[in-house]
Design a protein around this motif. Structure first.
Motif, PDB file in Angstrom:
ATOM      1  N   GLY A  84       0.789  -1.233   0.000  1.00  0.00           N
ATOM      2  CA  GLY A  84       0.000   0.000   0.000  1.00  0.00           C
ATOM      3  C   GLY A  84       0.819   1.280   0.000  1.00  0.00           C
ATOM      4  N   ASN A  85       1.790   1.387   0.929  1.00  0.00           N
ATOM      5  CA  ASN A  85       2.584   2.613   1.034  1.00  0.00           C
ATOM      6  C   ASN A  85       3.426   2.822  -0.223  1.00  0.00           C
ATOM      7  OD1 ASN A  85       1.639   3.265   3.563  1.00  0.00           O
ATOM      8  ND2 ASN A  85       3.343   2.310   4.646  1.00  0.00           N
ATOM      9  N   ALA A  86       4.054   1.725  -0.698  1.00  0.00           N
ATOM     10  CA  ALA A  86       4.887   1.818  -1.894  1.00  0.00           C
ATOM     11  C   ALA A  86       4.034   2.208  -3.102  1.00  0.00           C
ATOM     12  CB  ALA A  86       5.593   0.489  -2.147  1.00  0.00           C
ATOM     13  N   ALA A  87       2.859   1.620  -3.197  1.00  0.00           N
ATOM     14  CA  ALA A  87       1.976   1.920  -4.330  1.00  0.00           C
ATOM     15  C   ALA A  87       1.587   3.390  -4.337  1.00  0.00           C
ATOM     16  CB  ALA A  87       0.736   1.030  -4.270  1.00  0.00           C
ATOM     17  N   ALA A  88       1.389   3.955  -3.127  1.00  0.00           N
ATOM     18  CA  ALA A  88       1.012   5.376  -3.032  1.00  0.00           C
ATOM     19  C   ALA A  88       2.120   6.268  -3.582  1.00  0.00           C
ATOM     20  CB  ALA A  88       0.716   5.740  -1.575  1.00  0.00           C
ATOM     21  N   VAL A  89       3.380   5.895  -3.338  1.00  0.00           N
ATOM     22  CA  VAL A  89       4.503   6.683  -3.867  1.00  0.00           C
ATOM     23  C   VAL A  89       4.643   6.454  -5.373  1.00  0.00           C
ATOM     24  CG1 VAL A  89       6.987   7.133  -3.745  1.00  0.00           C
ATOM     25  CG2 VAL A  89       5.725   6.534  -1.654  1.00  0.00           C
ATOM     26  N   LEU A  90       4.619   5.168  -5.764  1.00  0.00           N
ATOM     27  CA  LEU A  90       4.840   4.841  -7.176  1.00  0.00           C
ATOM     28  C   LEU A  90       3.792   5.489  -8.081  1.00  0.00           C
ATOM     29  CD1 LEU A  90       5.889   1.094  -6.830  1.00  0.00           C
ATOM     30  CD2 LEU A  90       7.341   3.015  -7.508  1.00  0.00           C
ATOM     31  N   GLU A  91       2.574   5.626  -7.549  1.00  0.00           N
ATOM     32  CA  GLU A  91       1.507   6.255  -8.328  1.00  0.00           C
ATOM     33  C   GLU A  91       1.903   7.668  -8.748  1.00  0.00           C
ATOM     34  OE1 GLU A  91      -2.307   6.242  -6.264  1.00  0.00           O
ATOM     35  OE2 GLU A  91      -2.930   7.805  -7.684  1.00  0.00           O
ATOM     36  N   LYS A  92       2.632   8.361  -7.826  1.00  0.00           N
ATOM     37  CA  LYS A  92       3.032   9.742  -8.125  1.00  0.00           C
ATOM     38  C   LYS A  92       4.191   9.802  -9.127  1.00  0.00           C
ATOM     39  CE  LYS A  92       0.485  11.249  -4.588  1.00  0.00           C
ATOM     40  NZ  LYS A  92      -0.816  11.869  -4.807  1.00  0.00           N
ATOM     41  N   THR A  93       4.927   8.694  -9.263  1.00  0.00           N
ATOM     42  CA  THR A  93       6.106   8.723 -10.131  1.00  0.00           C
ATOM     43  C   THR A  93       5.748   8.480 -11.597  1.00  0.00           C
ATOM     44  OG1 THR A  93       6.533   6.339  -9.970  1.00  0.00           O
ATOM     45  CG2 THR A  93       7.531   7.740  -8.268  1.00  0.00           C
ATOM     46  N   GLY A  94       4.573   7.909 -11.840  1.00  0.00           N
ATOM     47  CA  GLY A  94       4.169   7.644 -13.210  1.00  0.00           C
ATOM     48  C   GLY A  94       4.836   6.421 -13.838  1.00  0.00           C
ATOM     49  N   ILE A  95       5.602   5.664 -13.032  1.00  0.00           N
ATOM     50  CA  ILE A  95       6.243   4.452 -13.567  1.00  0.00           C
ATOM     51  C   ILE A  95       5.166   3.391 -13.820  1.00  0.00           C
ATOM     52  CG2 ILE A  95       7.891   2.594 -13.042  1.00  0.00           C
ATOM     53  CD1 ILE A  95       9.307   4.652 -11.133  1.00  0.00           C
ATOM     54  N   LYS A  96       5.213   2.754 -14.984  1.00  0.00           N
ATOM     55  CA  LYS A  96       4.233   1.693 -15.283  1.00  0.00           C
ATOM     56  C   LYS A  96       4.696   0.402 -14.614  1.00  0.00           C
ATOM     57  CE  LYS A  96       1.599   1.465 -18.766  1.00  0.00           C
ATOM     58  NZ  LYS A  96       0.986   1.208 -20.084  1.00  0.00           N
ATOM     59  N   ILE A  97       3.784  -0.279 -13.944  1.00  0.00           N
ATOM     60  CA  ILE A  97       4.160  -1.455 -13.145  1.00  0.00           C
ATOM     61  C   ILE A  97       3.535  -2.720 -13.729  1.00  0.00           C
ATOM     62  CG2 ILE A  97       4.140  -2.468 -10.826  1.00  0.00           C
ATOM     63  CD1 ILE A  97       3.585   0.420  -9.780  1.00  0.00           C
ATOM     64  N   TYR A  98       4.385  -3.744 -13.907  1.00  0.00           N
ATOM     65  CA  TYR A  98       3.912  -5.057 -14.350  1.00  0.00           C
ATOM     66  C   TYR A  98       4.284  -6.099 -13.308  1.00  0.00           C
ATOM     67  CZ  TYR A  98       3.124  -2.838 -18.838  1.00  0.00           C
ATOM     68  OH  TYR A  98       2.659  -2.012 -19.828  1.00  0.00           O
ATOM     69  N   VAL A  99       3.329  -6.953 -12.956  1.00  0.00           N
ATOM     70  CA  VAL A  99       3.571  -7.953 -11.899  1.00  0.00           C
ATOM     71  C   VAL A  99       3.410  -9.380 -12.447  1.00  0.00           C
ATOM     72  CG1 VAL A  99       2.822  -6.397 -10.054  1.00  0.00           C
ATOM     73  CG2 VAL A  99       1.144  -7.929 -11.127  1.00  0.00           C
ATOM     74  N   GLY A 100       3.765 -10.344 -11.592  1.00  0.00           N
ATOM     75  CA  GLY A 100       3.566 -11.755 -11.947  1.00  0.00           C
ATOM     76  C   GLY A 100       4.817 -12.425 -12.474  1.00  0.00           C
ATOM     77  N   ALA A 101       5.970 -11.752 -12.357  1.00  0.00           N
ATOM     78  CA  ALA A 101       7.215 -12.307 -12.882  1.00  0.00           C
ATOM     79  C   ALA A 101       8.095 -12.881 -11.768  1.00  0.00           C
ATOM     80  CB  ALA A 101       7.980 -11.225 -13.649  1.00  0.00           C
ATOM     81  N   GLY A 102       7.485 -13.173 -10.616  1.00  0.00           N
ATOM     82  CA  GLY A 102       8.241 -13.586  -9.436  1.00  0.00           C
ATOM     83  C   GLY A 102       9.024 -14.874  -9.591  1.00  0.00           C
ATOM     84  N   ASN A 103       8.541 -15.792 -10.421  1.00  0.00           N
ATOM     85  CA  ASN A 103       9.215 -17.092 -10.529  1.00  0.00           C
ATOM     86  C   ASN A 103      10.088 -17.208 -11.774  1.00  0.00           C
ATOM     87  OD1 ASN A 103       8.096 -18.151  -8.143  1.00  0.00           O
ATOM     88  ND2 ASN A 103       6.162 -18.522  -9.227  1.00  0.00           N
ATOM     89  N   MET A 104      10.434 -16.103 -12.402  1.00  0.00           N
ATOM     90  CA  MET A 104      11.196 -16.138 -13.657  1.00  0.00           C
ATOM     91  C   MET A 104      12.612 -15.632 -13.418  1.00  0.00           C
ATOM     92  SD  MET A 104       8.372 -14.356 -16.128  1.00  0.00           S
ATOM     93  CE  MET A 104       6.652 -14.889 -16.128  1.00  0.00           C
TER      94      MET A 104
END
Lengths: 289, 112
Positions: free
Chosen positions: B75-95
């Motif tokens: 939650g806290n990280a997402a609140a900061v990242l939202e302001k940075t405009g960086i596009k986030i992709y998830v689901g690559a944890g096991n690669m």
């Protein structure tokens, strides 16, 4: 006399011992029972008393004033808890992470971070005859237990005279909230189980208390399961075993009904009597010195 | 374009670190220059609280365009990242980082 009831491991019986010991002692004298496990207080489930005072508790957190800010970054640099973050020309404050140390606010060269109160929880004071019960409960989403534990102790020192026996039901573990809950205690009772898991966490707790220079005693709960390693450890470390609570289905049943155990289980009462005798000796020693 | 991966190592063969706030490294791939670099974030594992905002702030300074990670920020990280405009992709944890990059190029990762 302040007695903290702590443990390394969770679920060893801190609350069971706290509520029963406090109620047992209160049959004879004035007792203050304090639930300092503010993240999940549960002593109140076993204490039936009248509410005499209730208050919201607040901690001070920085509030960013954009028009005062020069974006020098000092606030982010001095915050050890990453509660103040600078993103270019924006400051973000995370009140839940703030330890209310005032560093960012005091060191800001342009007063752009004044401190404002933020509600963090609720304190309740209940009373039943000779037993005072204080419970503090952290609001959902709040991450810092320490400021509320401090507030609770301040309330007790201001509102209740020091002639009481004070019993502190402490949080589990060995981190900051436990340090805060035990650091003013005259004596610490560590509750454990005679199992490898119980021993592992007892060692951590005993070492922490040694660091804090606390005198400690151990109470063994669920005696009869596991092995003798906990007893051996206490003997080697010269930590007195104050009492043993048997592993007994009746105790679990009475507990699950929210009732006091010593009133129905003689072995439990016996353990409390032994612990009380030890505490009484300590009190006398304290009065002499 | 710059792409940041949360990883446990510093090469294309490194395993992805599924965590964001306490990710050991950021592997940064600069698509235009075809350059691979990394940022050592292992300090974050010492933080009892606040690793998310701290790591997000670091990522802001590294200014990638895209972040590829595993579980996704809290939650806290997402609140900061939202302001940075960086596009986030998830689901690559096991690669591995390489596999994560391929999965990203083939639109097999979930954007949040």
């Amino acid at each position: 006399m302040k007695i903290a009831i702590a443990s390394g491991k969770g679920g060893t019986g801190k609350t069971t011992l706290s509520v029963n010991l406090a109620s047992f002692l209160a049959e004879q004298q004035e007792v203050v029972l304090v639930d300092l496990d503010v993240e999940e207080p549960n002593s109140g489930l076993f204490i039936h008393a009248d509410l005499i005072h209730e208050e919201d508790t607040f901690k001070m957190v920085p509030d960013w004033k954009e028009d005062h800010c020069t974006f020098c970054g000092e606030c982010q640099k001095v915050c050890n808890f990453h509660a103040v973050i600078q993103l270019g020309e924006m400051i973000m404050v995370f009140p839940e992470l703030c330890h209310a140390c005032y560093a960012c606010s005091e060191l800001c060269p342009t007063d752009a971070l004044p401190m404002i109160p933020k509600k963090m929880g609720k304190l309740k004071h209940l009373k039943n005859n000779r037993l005072h019960f204080i419970e503090s409960r952290l609001d959902i989403g709040e991450e810092q237990a320490v400021p509320l534990i401090k507030k609770t102790q301040k309330y007790i020192s201001e509102q209740l005279n020091g002639s009481f026996i004070e019993i502190y039901d402490s949080p589990p573990g060995t981190s900051c909230p436990v340090i805060e809950a035990t650091k003013d205690a005259d004596y610490v009772i560590l509750v454990t189980e005679p199992t490898p898991f119980g021993l592992h966490d007892l060692k951590l707790a005993a070492e922490t208390m040694k660091e804090l220079k606390k005198s400690v005693g151990v109470v063994i709960n669920r005696d009869g399961i596991g092995n003798d390693d906990v007893f051996q450890y206490c003997e080697n470390e010269q930590i007195p075993v104050l009492g043993k609570i048997p592993n007994d289905r009746r105790i679990a049943e009475i507990y699950s009904q929210g009732k006091l155990i010593y009133k129905e289980v003689p072995e439990f009462r016996l353990a409390l009597e032994k612990i009380t005798a030890h505490i009484t000796t300590l009190c006398e020693q304290q009065n002499h010195s | 374009m710059k792409i940041a991966f949360t990883t446990k190592g510093t090469t294309w063969d490194a395993e992805m670190d599924p965590r964001f706030g306490r990710a050991v490294y950021f592997l940064i791939y600069d698509n235009d220059k075809d350059e691979l670099s990394h940022y050592d974030n292992s300090d974050a594992s010492n933080d009892a609280h606040g690793a998310g905002p701290k790591t997000s702030q670091k990522l802001f300074e590294l200014h990638p365009d895209v972040l590829i990670t595993g579980n996704g920020p809290g939650g806290n990280a997402a609140a900061v990242l939202e302001k940075t405009g960086i596009k986030i992709y998830v689901g690559a944890g096991n690669m591995t980082a390489k596999e994560a990059f391929e999965a990203y190029k083939n639109n097999r990762l979930k954007a949040i």
